[in-house]
Scaffold this motif. Structure first.
Motif, PDB file in Angstrom:
ATOM      1  N   ALA A 278       6.424   1.862  -6.631  1.00 36.67           N
ATOM      2  CA  ALA A 278       6.539   2.972  -5.683  1.00 36.67           C
ATOM      3  C   ALA A 278       6.864   4.255  -6.442  1.00 36.67           C
ATOM      4  N   HIS A 279       6.372   5.374  -5.934  1.00 34.88           N
ATOM      5  CA  HIS A 279       6.773   6.671  -6.474  1.00 34.88           C
ATOM      6  C   HIS A 279       8.289   6.810  -6.329  1.00 34.88           C
TER       7      HIS A 279
ATOM      8  N   ASP B  58       0.806  -1.223   0.000  1.00 34.84           N
ATOM      9  CA  ASP B  58       0.000   0.000   0.000  1.00 34.84           C
ATOM     10  C   ASP B  58       0.842   1.277   0.000  1.00 34.84           C
ATOM     11  N   THR B  59       2.148   1.160  -0.211  1.00 35.68           N
ATOM     12  CA  THR B  59       3.035   2.326  -0.170  1.00 35.68           C
ATOM     13  C   THR B  59       2.608   3.392  -1.172  1.00 35.68           C
ATOM     14  N   GLY B  60       2.278   2.982  -2.389  1.00 35.36           N
ATOM     15  CA  GLY B  60       1.873   3.942  -3.414  1.00 35.36           C
ATOM     16  C   GLY B  60       0.607   4.687  -3.040  1.00 35.36           C
ATOM     17  N   ARG B  61      -0.347   3.984  -2.451  1.00 29.87           N
ATOM     18  CA  ARG B  61      -1.611   4.625  -2.063  1.00 29.87           C
ATOM     19  C   ARG B  61      -1.399   5.580  -0.885  1.00 29.87           C
ATOM     20  N   ARG B  62      -0.540   5.199   0.066  1.00 27.40           N
ATOM     21  CA  ARG B  62      -0.258   6.083   1.201  1.00 27.40           C
ATOM     22  C   ARG B  62       0.405   7.377   0.724  1.00 27.40           C
ATOM     23  N   TYR B  63       1.405   7.226  -0.123  1.00 22.81           N
ATOM     24  CA  TYR B  63       2.121   8.412  -0.595  1.00 22.81           C
ATOM     25  C   TYR B  63       1.230   9.265  -1.492  1.00 22.81           C
TER      26      TYR B  63
ATOM     27  N   PHE C 261      17.008   7.835 -11.604  1.00 23.24           N
ATOM     28  CA  PHE C 261      16.185   6.653 -11.375  1.00 23.24           C
ATOM     29  C   PHE C 261      16.508   5.602 -12.442  1.00 23.24           C
ATOM     30  N   LYS C 262      16.672   4.366 -12.009  1.00 23.03           N
ATOM     31  CA  LYS C 262      17.120   3.324 -12.934  1.00 23.03           C
ATOM     32  C   LYS C 262      16.087   2.229 -13.149  1.00 23.03           C
ATOM     33  N   ARG C 263      15.597   1.648 -12.085  1.00 21.22           N
ATOM     34  CA  ARG C 263      14.589   0.594 -12.195  1.00 21.22           C
ATOM     35  C   ARG C 263      13.494   0.849 -11.176  1.00 21.22           C
ATOM     36  N   PRO C 264      12.237   0.618 -11.542  1.00 22.71           N
ATOM     37  CA  PRO C 264      11.153   0.866 -10.596  1.00 22.71           C
ATOM     38  C   PRO C 264      11.190  -0.107  -9.426  1.00 22.71           C
ATOM     39  N   VAL C 265      10.683   0.356  -8.298  1.00 18.92           N
ATOM     40  CA  VAL C 265      10.537  -0.485  -7.107  1.00 18.92           C
ATOM     41  C   VAL C 265       9.137  -1.090  -7.157  1.00 18.92           C
ATOM     42  N   MET C 266       9.069  -2.387  -7.475  1.00 10.52           N
ATOM     43  CA  MET C 266       7.795  -3.086  -7.557  1.00 10.52           C
ATOM     44  C   MET C 266       7.246  -3.376  -6.158  1.00 10.52           C
ATOM     45  N   LEU C 267       5.951  -3.211  -5.994  1.00  8.29           N
ATOM     46  CA  LEU C 267       5.324  -3.388  -4.679  1.00  8.29           C
ATOM     47  C   LEU C 267       4.585  -4.727  -4.587  1.00  8.29           C
ATOM     48  N   PRO C 268       4.728  -5.426  -3.456  1.00  4.72           N
ATOM     49  CA  PRO C 268       5.638  -5.176  -2.330  1.00  4.72           C
ATOM     50  C   PRO C 268       7.025  -5.738  -2.619  1.00  4.72           C
ATOM     51  N   CYS C 269       8.009  -5.295  -1.842  1.00  6.24           N
ATOM     52  CA  CYS C 269       9.373  -5.807  -2.032  1.00  6.24           C
ATOM     53  C   CYS C 269      10.230  -5.388  -0.847  1.00  6.24           C
ATOM     54  N   SER C 270      11.494  -5.773  -0.886  1.00 10.09           N
ATOM     55  CA  SER C 270      12.479  -5.335   0.095  1.00 10.09           C
ATOM     56  C   SER C 270      13.614  -4.632  -0.632  1.00 10.09           C
TER      57      SER C 270
END
Length: 284
Positions: free
Chosen positions: A213-214, A181-186, A241-250
């Motif tokens: 993620a943004h 839910d990181t994208g929705r929170r931000y 920025f190089k590669r997107p951070v796919m949600l969820p992840c570490s």
């Protein structure tokens, strides 16, 4: 910014300008707005990105607040670029003077540059923020407009910010579990409800297997872990920025090449197989 995204769905793209050899013409208009900081909103932002320096404004906060102006700029009737489908490629932020959150900011946003890219055009949208007539803050957001055109040449070598740090030890600043839910929170804080950040189905409509993620969230979160000496603040951030951070992840946040007033940040996947972004950080 729902209205801006609705307009983006119907914005006509000037394909003729994008396909020609010379760079597209940039609209000259400057978009301005007076901003008064809401302490509750700023507190919510700081909590989201784990910023704990109460004496200094987070260096990305004004850049985030300028997003509606940036969208208006990109939606300018004379702009040849689409809004949906743009790729946030890079950012530069300069904190020129101490920013007083109790004082009004006058923000000015405009197109500042466009240049050929191996995948289309890269266009810069600049922000200048003034307090009491003095420019206290500058930022540039660079966006990639993908297009197959006559100016596009084979990809030129891109200088990697971390190349000079190959032999430098990496200091692990943090290991983060980035939740779904990181994208929705931000989005609730930033107003950036781009569908690629929200849900799996909306992200798939734009070619992503999962929401991402943004980029500004990822960078803002990483900056919160940068150790800064007493009496200093982050004055300059240059990020690619190089590669997107796919949600969820570490993800892992590393620092390298650190000296008194400069260091390099690198955000990687937990297995270090992918680099999501790198940034050069300067302090004063």
């Amino acid at each position: 910014m729902f209205r801006e995204y609705a307009k983006a769905l119907f914005k006509r793209v000037d394909t003729r300008q994008l396909m020609q050899f010379k760079p597209p013409t940039l609209p000259p208009r400057i978009y301005t707005k007076q901003l008064n900081i809401d302490n509750k909103h700023y507190g919510a932002f700081c909590q989201e990105v784990a910023w704990q320096d109460a004496a200094t404004m987070h260096p990305l906060y004004l850049q985030m607040l300028s997003l509606p102006l940036q969208m208006q700029c990109l939606l300018d009737k004379k702009s040849p670029f689409p809004l949906l489908g743009l790729i946030h490629a890079a950012n530069r932020v300069e904190v020129l003077e101490e920013c007083d959150l109790s004082e009004t900011f006058e923000c000015r946003v405009r197109f500042s540059d466009v240049r050929p890219h191996s995948r289309g055009w890269e266009v810069d949208v600049s922000l200048e923020a003034f307090q009491q007539g003095r420019c206290v803050y500058k930022a540039i957001s660079s966006y990639l407009v993908k297009v197959k055109a006559v100016h596009v040449a084979p990809r030129a070598p891109v200088q990697d910010t971390t190349e000079a740090c190959v032999d430098s030890p990496k200091n692990l600043l943090a290991e983060l579990d980035v939740t779904a839910d990181t994208g929705r929170r931000y989005a609730k804080i930033s107003g950036d409800y781009n569908p690629i950040h929200l849900f799996g189905l909306s992200a798939k409509a734009f070619g992503f297997k999962r929401p991402i993620a943004h980029g500004m969230w990822t960078l803002a979160r990483a900056l919160s872990f940068v150790p800064v000496s007493d009496g200093q603040h982050i004055s300059d951030v240059v990020c690619r920025f190089k590669r997107p951070v796919m949600l969820p992840c570490s993800i892992n946040i590393y620092q390298m090449c650190r000296d008194e007033d400069r260091s390099i940040l690198e955000i990687t996947s937990s297995d270090e197989q992918q680099v999501h972004l790198d940034a050069e950080i300067s302090t004063l």
